[in-house]
Design an enzyme around this catalytic site. Structure first.
Site, PDB file in Angstrom:
ATOM      1  N   TRP A 280     -12.913 -84.336 -43.754  1.00  0.00           N
ATOM      2  CA  TRP A 280     -13.361 -83.779 -42.468  1.00  0.00           C
ATOM      3  C   TRP A 280     -12.168 -83.600 -41.531  1.00  0.00           C
ATOM      4  CZ3 TRP A 280     -17.265 -81.385 -40.208  1.00  0.00           C
ATOM      5  CH2 TRP A 280     -18.525 -81.428 -40.802  1.00  0.00           C
ATOM      6  N   TRP A 308     -23.794 -75.609 -17.395  1.00  0.00           N
ATOM      7  CA  TRP A 308     -23.531 -77.045 -17.269  1.00  0.00           C
ATOM      8  C   TRP A 308     -23.740 -77.458 -15.828  1.00  0.00           C
ATOM      9  CZ3 TRP A 308     -23.292 -78.831 -21.925  1.00  0.00           C
ATOM     10  CH2 TRP A 308     -22.672 -78.103 -22.954  1.00  0.00           C
ATOM     11  N   ASN A 343     -18.144 -94.410 -35.116  1.00  0.00           N
ATOM     12  CA  ASN A 343     -18.478 -92.985 -35.229  1.00  0.00           C
ATOM     13  C   ASN A 343     -19.924 -92.678 -34.836  1.00  0.00           C
ATOM     14  OD1 ASN A 343     -18.040 -90.185 -36.143  1.00  0.00           O
ATOM     15  ND2 ASN A 343     -19.544 -90.750 -37.684  1.00  0.00           N
ATOM     16  N   TRP A 361     -19.086 -80.490 -22.329  1.00  0.00           N
ATOM     17  CA  TRP A 361     -18.464 -81.305 -23.376  1.00  0.00           C
ATOM     18  C   TRP A 361     -16.979 -81.517 -23.126  1.00  0.00           C
ATOM     19  CZ3 TRP A 361     -14.452 -79.109 -26.076  1.00  0.00           C
ATOM     20  CH2 TRP A 361     -14.374 -77.717 -26.123  1.00  0.00           C
ATOM     21  N   TRP A 384     -16.359 -83.041 -30.553  1.00  0.00           N
ATOM     22  CA  TRP A 384     -17.112 -82.767 -29.321  1.00  0.00           C
ATOM     23  C   TRP A 384     -17.847 -81.445 -29.440  1.00  0.00           C
ATOM     24  CZ3 TRP A 384     -18.817 -85.499 -25.312  1.00  0.00           C
ATOM     25  CH2 TRP A 384     -18.292 -86.772 -25.138  1.00  0.00           C
TER      26      TRP A 384
HETATM   27  P1  FAD Z   1     -13.676 -94.206 -41.455  1.00  0.00           P
HETATM   28  O1  FAD Z   1     -15.143 -94.013 -41.592  1.00  0.00           O
HETATM   29  O2  FAD Z   1     -13.083 -95.383 -42.104  1.00  0.00           O
HETATM   30  O3  FAD Z   1     -13.011 -92.863 -42.001  1.00  0.00           O
HETATM   31  C1  FAD Z   1     -11.655 -92.806 -42.458  1.00  0.00           C
HETATM   32  C2  FAD Z   1     -10.946 -91.672 -41.769  1.00  0.00           C
HETATM   33  O4  FAD Z   1     -11.591 -90.431 -42.068  1.00  0.00           O
HETATM   34  C3  FAD Z   1     -10.951 -91.775 -40.258  1.00  0.00           C
HETATM   35  O5  FAD Z   1      -9.934 -92.619 -39.792  1.00  0.00           O
HETATM   36  C4  FAD Z   1     -10.762 -90.313 -39.856  1.00  0.00           C
HETATM   37  O6  FAD Z   1      -9.422 -89.918 -39.951  1.00  0.00           O
HETATM   38  C5  FAD Z   1     -11.558 -89.579 -40.924  1.00  0.00           C
HETATM   39  N1  FAD Z   1     -12.924 -89.388 -40.414  1.00  0.00           N
HETATM   40  C6  FAD Z   1     -13.979 -90.229 -40.513  1.00  0.00           C
HETATM   41  N2  FAD Z   1     -15.075 -89.677 -39.936  1.00  0.00           N
HETATM   42  C7  FAD Z   1     -14.680 -88.483 -39.456  1.00  0.00           C
HETATM   43  C8  FAD Z   1     -15.337 -87.446 -38.758  1.00  0.00           C
HETATM   44  N3  FAD Z   1     -16.631 -87.507 -38.436  1.00  0.00           N
HETATM   45  N4  FAD Z   1     -14.620 -86.351 -38.403  1.00  0.00           N
HETATM   46  C9  FAD Z   1     -13.318 -86.241 -38.721  1.00  0.00           C
HETATM   47  N5  FAD Z   1     -12.631 -87.191 -39.397  1.00  0.00           N
HETATM   48  C10 FAD Z   1     -13.306 -88.299 -39.749  1.00  0.00           C
HETATM   49  N6  FAD Z   1     -11.696 -89.147 -34.966  1.00  0.00           N
HETATM   50  C11 FAD Z   1     -10.378 -89.272 -34.717  1.00  0.00           C
HETATM   51  O7  FAD Z   1      -9.617 -89.609 -35.621  1.00  0.00           O
HETATM   52  N7  FAD Z   1      -9.878 -88.996 -33.476  1.00  0.00           N
HETATM   53  C12 FAD Z   1     -10.666 -88.595 -32.442  1.00  0.00           C
HETATM   54  O8  FAD Z   1     -10.153 -88.328 -31.341  1.00  0.00           O
HETATM   55  C13 FAD Z   1     -12.061 -88.504 -32.681  1.00  0.00           C
HETATM   56  N8  FAD Z   1     -12.914 -88.160 -31.678  1.00  0.00           N
HETATM   57  C14 FAD Z   1     -14.254 -88.076 -31.936  1.00  0.00           C
HETATM   58  C15 FAD Z   1     -15.119 -87.682 -30.901  1.00  0.00           C
HETATM   59  C16 FAD Z   1     -16.485 -87.584 -31.130  1.00  0.00           C
HETATM   60  C17 FAD Z   1     -17.402 -87.145 -30.011  1.00  0.00           C
HETATM   61  C18 FAD Z   1     -17.002 -87.877 -32.414  1.00  0.00           C
HETATM   62  C19 FAD Z   1     -18.474 -87.768 -32.676  1.00  0.00           C
HETATM   63  C20 FAD Z   1     -16.159 -88.239 -33.446  1.00  0.00           C
HETATM   64  C21 FAD Z   1     -14.783 -88.341 -33.233  1.00  0.00           C
HETATM   65  N9  FAD Z   1     -13.894 -88.705 -34.269  1.00  0.00           N
HETATM   66  C22 FAD Z   1     -12.558 -88.793 -33.997  1.00  0.00           C
HETATM   67  C23 FAD Z   1     -14.366 -88.862 -35.655  1.00  0.00           C
HETATM   68  C24 FAD Z   1     -14.753 -90.290 -36.076  1.00  0.00           C
HETATM   69  O9  FAD Z   1     -15.610 -90.858 -35.130  1.00  0.00           O
HETATM   70  C25 FAD Z   1     -13.546 -91.210 -36.268  1.00  0.00           C
HETATM   71  O10 FAD Z   1     -12.601 -90.599 -37.091  1.00  0.00           O
HETATM   72  C26 FAD Z   1     -13.946 -92.535 -36.909  1.00  0.00           C
HETATM   73  O11 FAD Z   1     -14.926 -93.188 -36.140  1.00  0.00           O
HETATM   74  C27 FAD Z   1     -12.732 -93.425 -37.046  1.00  0.00           C
HETATM   75  O12 FAD Z   1     -13.079 -94.690 -37.524  1.00  0.00           O
HETATM   76  P2  FAD Z   1     -12.577 -95.171 -38.955  1.00  0.00           P
HETATM   77  O13 FAD Z   1     -11.119 -94.946 -39.102  1.00  0.00           O
HETATM   78  O14 FAD Z   1     -13.083 -96.552 -39.138  1.00  0.00           O
HETATM   79  O15 FAD Z   1     -13.355 -94.154 -39.908  1.00  0.00           O
END
Ligand code: FAD
Length: 477
Positions: A280, A308, A343, A361, A384
């Site tokens: 992703w 908005w 997340n 947003w 977002w």
């Molecule tokens: P894990 O579940 O362990 O996933 C491993 C890695 O996969 C993450 O570190 C990340 O790089 C990637 N990943 C996981 N889920 C997603 C996802 N839904 N979209 C894209 N990549 C993903 N992620 C960020 O890295 N930076 C941000 O600024 C960010 N802003 C977000 C804002 C919103 C409103 C939402 C809904 C999600 C956002 N995310 C962001 C995506 C996601 O929430 C985080 O990557 C995730 O929570 C990070 O926790 P983790 O490393 O334990 O994830």
């Protein structure tokens, strides 16, 4: 005496690591002395400036990187200014004519422009890939275009095979005998001081490559086994929490991808699901490359006319975790306390801002960028827009999360809420996500005074939902 070989420059950006750093490895392999540097560009330098929370991380990550380079015979120099100007100056002062860097896709066009400017000064730029699983130009539709939908993107990415095996960190390097004077990192004042609102971060996080390695190994050992089924439950802490390390390039997605194979007796579905989440991130970068203004412009321009509304008091309540909806408040307080939010809860809090409060947003994207340690120009903006419905392959606007039901589904015992909203700690499980419905004697038993020790809901979800749907309809027709 043979003439000394001119040094080569390695420009560190969001790639603060030694292992699996193709630019650094290639520079060291030339056998020339290495000048490693970091440039504080600020917003004028292009690219996204680091937010306030990330400034704390950056400081500690740079300290760790400098130490790791010292241990191998190198150093890390610090400069402030416009990147091309600084690089030309350092090259001219040291006789270097080769610059090594890892591509940073948040500023692809600026990097091309920079390479042109340096070439005109007789300096060659060697650029490498490592920030993503695969070079985005390789993940294309049959017609050679970037994907707009994730599932076919994921299929195409898998069809490319595994990302390359991670490179080992160089054991040693030659430092340059003479270098221009460096600024002192300690003088940059990156961590907050008065007040030191980041004081708690150090108890939870260890910025730097060693901290990233520990997180990854710990996750593969403890979290990955139940990742697919558990990743949606914020109290269970089953996700990797690698995101701030990935955002600063202390670990590469390829390292994370390959490390997942070490899960012994592991269910392949867990590994695949984790890799899919990493993909992703690649997908969101491909969107950012196509639309560099992803943090400001609706991907779907139908949303440009969306009505908005902005109410400062509501926005303030959201930011401070005082909305009266426990799961929203717990998430916003986790963000402030830890520089991180789970997340599932990011989706709930974002939906609440956009759809219950009808706040643009972009206001949410901005606040997350400022407060998240993992703020990432592609992931934050694309996510977002995903929640808002304005993004590519987004969740439709009319799918509106009910914060109470989401809380009950994903935090069934209320453990996550109790962890971050201490006022609710003694509230009966039945009412933990709906304190506003609790009878007086239950509130009394929990020591809770609604409207005093914990707020009543700042909006009624049912009517807010109707208002949002009406606004959406008005935008479309
Ligand atoms: P894990 O579940 O362990 O996933 C491993 C890695 O996969 C993450 O570190 C990340 O790089 C990637 N990943 C996981 N889920 C997603 C996802 N839904 N979209 C894209 N990549 C993903 N992620 C960020 O890295 N930076 C941000 O600024 C960010 N802003 C977000 C804002 C919103 C409103 C939402 C809904 C999600 C956002 N995310 C962001 C995506 C996601 O929430 C985080 O990557 C995730 O929570 C990070 O926790 P983790 O490393 O334990 O994830």
């Amino acid at each position: 005496m043979p003439a000394e070989i001119p040094p080569v420059i390695v420009w560190f950006r969001r790639d603060l690591r030694l292992a699996d750093n193709a630019a650094l490895s290639a520079a060291v392999e030339t056998g020339a002395p290495v000048i490693a540097l970091f440039i504080r560009e600020g917003s004028a330098g292009g690219g996204m400036p680091f937010g306030a929370a990330q400034a704390w991380w950056l400081h500690h990550s740079l300290l760790a990187l400098r130490q790791a380079l010292h241990d191998r015979g190198g150093d890390l120099l610090f400069f402030t200014g416009e990147a091309a100007t600084v690089l030309v100056q350092v090259a001219q002062q040291t006789g270097a004519s080769q610059i090594y860097l890892n591509r940073s896709y948040e500023r692809d066009d600026q990097d091309r422009e920079l390479a042109r400017r340096l070439k005109a000064e007789g300096i060659a730029v060697h650029a490498f890939q490592g920030q993503l699983l695969h070079d985005p130009s390789r993940v294309r539709t049959g017609a050679g275009r970037p994907f707009r939908v994730f599932t076919p993107f994921w299929k195409a990415l898998q069809a490319l095979g595994e990302p390359r095996e991670p490179l080992a960190a160089p054991d040693a390097m030659r430092g340059a005998s003479s270098t221009p004077p460096s600024e002192q990192l300690e003088d940059w004042g990156l961590p907050p001081t008065k007040p030191d609102w980041a004081a708690g971060f150090g108890e939870i996080w260890t910025p730097g490559e060693a901290g990233a390695r520990f997180r990854l190994e710990d996750f593969v050992e403890k979290g990955l086994r139940d990742y697919k089924s558990g990743r949606d439950f914020p109290a269970r802490d089953l996700t990797s929490r690698l995101s701030p390390h990935l955002a600063h390039g202390e670990v590469t997605p390829a390292q994370a991808w390959h490390a997942a194979s070490a899960l012994d007796d592991g269910d392949p579905a867990q590994i695949t699901h984790f890799r899919r989440e990493l993909a992703w991130r690649d997908f969101n970068y491909s969107l950012l490359i196509k639309s560099p203004r992803l943090a400001t412009d609706n991907w779907n321009t139908d949303f440009d006319g969306f009505a908005w509304s902005f109410d400062g008091a509501l926005y303030h309540a959201w930011r401070n975790g005082l909305t009266g909806y426990p799961i929203v408040d717990a998430g916003m307080r986790q963000l402030w306390r830890e520089g991180y939010m789970h997340n599932r809860v990011r989706m709930i809090t974002a939906s609440f801002l956009i759809k219950d409060l009808m706040i643009d947003w972009r206001k949410g994207e901005e606040w997350f960028r400022e407060t998240l340690l993992d703020a990432d120009p592609a992931n934050n903006a694309a996510s977002w827009q995903w929640v808002a419905g304005s993004g590519a392959d987004a969740s439709p606007f009319f799918r509106i999360f009910n914060p109470t039901l989401q809380g009950e589904k994903f935090d069934p015992d209320g453990d996550y809420v109790r962890r971050y909203v201490p006022e609710l700690r003694h509230l009966d499980k039945k009412y933990i996500h709906r304190p506003f419905e609790a009878p007086d004697h239950i509130l009394q038993k929990a020591g809770l005074r609604l409207g005093e020790s914990y707020p009543r809901p700042i909006v009624d979800h049912g009517s807010a939902r109707e208002r949002a749907l009406a606004a959406y309809k008005a935008t479309r027709y």
